[in-house]
Design an enzyme around this catalytic site. Structure first.
Site, short mmCIF file in Angstrom:
data_model
loop_
_atom_site.label_atom_id
_atom_site.label_comp_id
_atom_site.label_asym_id
_atom_site.label_seq_id
_atom_site.Cartn_x
_atom_site.Cartn_y
_atom_site.Cartn_z
N GLU A 47 0.82 -1.21 0.00
CA GLU A 47 0.00 0.00 0.00
C GLU A 47 0.86 1.26 0.00
O GLU A 47 1.15 1.83 1.06
CB GLU A 47 -0.93 0.02 1.22
CG GLU A 47 -1.82 1.24 1.29
CD GLU A 47 -2.64 1.31 2.58
OE1 GLU A 47 -3.47 2.23 2.68
OE2 GLU A 47 -2.45 0.46 3.46
N LYS A 77 -3.18 -2.52 -2.42
CA LYS A 77 -4.21 -1.56 -2.00
C LYS A 77 -3.87 -0.21 -2.62
O LYS A 77 -3.28 0.66 -1.96
CB LYS A 77 -4.30 -1.45 -0.49
CG LYS A 77 -5.44 -0.54 -0.03
CD LYS A 77 -5.51 -0.44 1.47
CE LYS A 77 -6.66 0.48 1.89
NZ LYS A 77 -6.42 1.89 1.51
#
Length: 292
Positions: free
Chosen positions: A206, A248
């Protein structure tokens, strides 16, 4: 929500038609390879998403205080028990990110929190970073702590029942981003991912591009393409198994203060263009999280 990987593709990610491990041909193999692919595929199952219930004890305390309850371990346990014992939760949730305390807690009936999750087909996960701190000699940017001792912590988390991990780094467009911040974000994510995989945990990668600023959507796309290119370069350098990670990504949008707003259709188009241009096809899925 998480997107699905076809099971036949997941199997092919580990072994080819000749029965030879593709992993052995491409990167350094670990004993968890097949399990990592299976876990990533389960979390990325069609029609379900990830529940982020990894609030720190301090944040959880604020929720309790709002209803007149003291911030004690027993009250935090009761609050989290409401979440993990929700009937039918597994119909919509494929994975749950836990705070460290929750990973080791039992519910009032003596059963482990993680056992309640797995009974509903929900994969337990754990937040492993140690938070953001100022990055020296940068444009007021941040870097993410937590690599020290991460191998030992991940090994303990695996023993406790966790099967995936979360680590959040950020990039600020108004701050540049500076090259040092961009590379630190990408390299830190890659080291974390390699360490997590060697302990049996699927890493969620992420590199969050913050919404702050007045940049337009084209500038956001430019920065996100640079961030993801750098991130996958370092993931490859660190011999991370792409079939055993999850992404993500942030949506590609104008900055929060931008005068040029974008329609949902435009945001979707730009985000899909980003994913097509930067994400290798071996990656089983990307996820967006719903915080409780």
């Amino acid at each position: 929500m998480a997107f699905a990987l076809n099971k036949s593709l997941a199997k092919a990610a580990v072994t080819n038609k000749a029965g030879v491990s593709r992993r052995a041909l491409l990167v350094k193999a670990t004993k968890y390879d097949e399990e990592l692919v299976q876990t990533a595929t389960a979390v990325a199952s069609k029609g379900r998403g990830i529940l982020a219930m990894d609030e720190s004890n301090a944040t959880c305390g604020k929720r309790l205080e709002s209803i007149g309850l003291e911030n004690t371990e027993d009250n935090r346990r009761a609050y989290r028990e409401l979440l993990v014992t929700t009937p039918g939760l597994g119909q919509y949730i494929s994975g749950a990110i836990l705070f460290e305390e929750t990973l080791y807690q039992n519910t009032s009936d003596g059963k482990k929190m993680v056992d309640h999750l797995t009974a509903q087909g929900i994969v337990p996960g754990i937040k492993v970073d140690k938070g953001l701190v100022p990055l020296a000699n940068s444009n007021g940017e941040s870097w993410c702590m937590g690599l020290d001792g991460l191998d030992k912590r991940c090994a303990e988390y695996y023993k406790a029942g966790a099967r995936f991990a979360k680590w959040r780094s950020v990039v600020s467009i108004p701050a540049g981003p500076s090259l040092i911040a961009l590379r630190d974000c990408a390299y830190g994510l890659a080291r974390y991912a390699a360490i997590a995989q060697n302990a049996g945990l699927v890493p969620i990668v992420e590199p969050e591009v913050l919404l702050d600023g007045d940049q337009d959507i084209d500038r956001c796309l430019e920065v996100q393409e640079a961030v993801w290119a750098e991130t996958f370069k370092y993931l490859a350098d660190n011999k991370v198994l792409f079939e055993g990670i999850l992404l993500k990504p942030a949506m590609v949008t104008p900055g929060a203060d931008s005068a040029n707003k974008a329609s949902p259709e435009t945001v979707a188009k730009y985000t899909l263009n980003l994913l097509r241009r930067r994400v290798p096809p071996a990656v089983p899925g990307e996820c967006q999280m719903q915080r409780n």
